[in-house]
Design a protein around this motif. Sequence first.
Motif, PDB file in Angstrom:
ATOM      1  N   GLU A 136       0.829  -1.209   0.000  1.00  0.00           N
ATOM      2  CA  GLU A 136       0.000   0.000   0.000  1.00  0.00           C
ATOM      3  C   GLU A 136       0.860   1.255   0.000  1.00  0.00           C
ATOM      4  N   ARG A 155      -3.812   0.120  -8.155  1.00  0.00           N
ATOM      5  CA  ARG A 155      -4.199   0.207  -6.742  1.00  0.00           C
ATOM      6  C   ARG A 155      -5.432  -0.656  -6.483  1.00  0.00           C
ATOM      7  N   LEU A 207      -5.124  -3.940  -3.868  1.00  0.00           N
ATOM      8  CA  LEU A 207      -5.647  -3.792  -2.504  1.00  0.00           C
ATOM      9  C   LEU A 207      -7.061  -4.323  -2.389  1.00  0.00           C
TER      10      LEU A 207
END
Length: 450
Positions: A332, A386, A390
């Motif tokens: 992250e 992203r 995630l």
Amino acid sequence: MKKHIYPIIAGIILLTSACKKDWLDAKSDSSTIVPQTLEDMKLLLNNSVLNTNYTALGEASSDDIFVSNSVFSSLPLLDRNIYSWQPEIFVGTTQVLQWNNCYNQIFISNVVLEGLEKLKLNASRKAEWNNTRGQALFHRAKAFYDLHIVFSRPYSLQTAATDPGISIRLNSDINTKTVRSSVQEGYDQIKTDLKEAVNLLYPLPKIGSDPSKASALALLARLSLSMGEFDDALTYSGQSLSLFNTLIDYNSINPAAANSFTAFNQETSYYAIQALLTVLVNANISPELINTYSSNDLRKSVFFKLNTNGTYSFKGSYTGSILPFAGFSSNELYLIQAECYARKGNTVDAMKSLNTLLVKRFKTGTFIPLTASSAEAALSIILKERRKELVYRGMRWQDLRRLNLEPKFATDLSRVINGQTYVLPANDPRYVFPIPNYIIDATGIAQNPR
């Protein structure tokens, strides 16, 4: 009527006192519980309440998942309401775990912070005292943050000073009148807690469930990103990575394993789990998301299980189980760093940060570093990666909320359930969950419009 917001405090007392019978001292004011020694307060911070049951409401509302009509019909009413973005969510519910648990965490943190102020310690234990205070500040800040991302509007500089936030409780007295602070006041308090915690905590955790300077910086980076403070997010993500930057090479992961990762794996700087909702256990992954992974991208086989009916389900939690991950990990931080570089116009470093992560996600020898012709193109690539990286962390919901404030990234969501189409437009009031009715009844605070 007592205007209180702390839930099931007796349950906390029972949980903690089960570890040590006489560590609590009931003062004349029974609403205040004060540990007696540094060891007692450290024991209180070892309570599993502080690492579990973080909110999964956003994950269940995101466009990363879908359920079949038959599964939807079999879900509990709460899960059906969440999944279909109903105006009323907690109908007939007298305990909302994901609200209660955050305020339990805040209560415990405040008890410890108050107790520490009353201790007289010699200089040899100052670092230990500091770390304990830092942990309590971190836990309080994370609970405040998790409440904001579902129970208040996304942060906007233009409206944060007047948008209603949550109740910012800075003491353990359950008789303190409950009021809603503004979103700005809430985010400012989170930032204040974390900045102090960074200066108190050990650089790295002794065990994976302990907060550390690395994870406090990670939360500061996440917070700053959600506020659109990209310079700060870049600074904090870089500082966190300077302390902890290990990445797992997914070539080392067995794609046939029922759970791809172990708990406390080498990419995790802070271990925590989300609450388990029935809808998430039974959900499949959106075909739109599945189709974004290329054939050499190991995340497709590491994160997801191919079912016999051709759908995919999630198996890649960093908790090492079916429980969704709610902690912090270095992947992250690389994505925050990459996004902030792109937003600052630094295309080269943006893609360098992204490629540092992605080379660990592709079959050995197949990864071709991604390039971008401009910072704007880099940002688009990074945001897509992203989402792919995630999954099942609640991050998609947070990203939808913050990115909806930018017209070029705003997304309208829709689901078709039993022939009926449900729509959640960008910036709809339903991006803010209602406060549980029993809290409204007990405190008199204003409900969120839906």
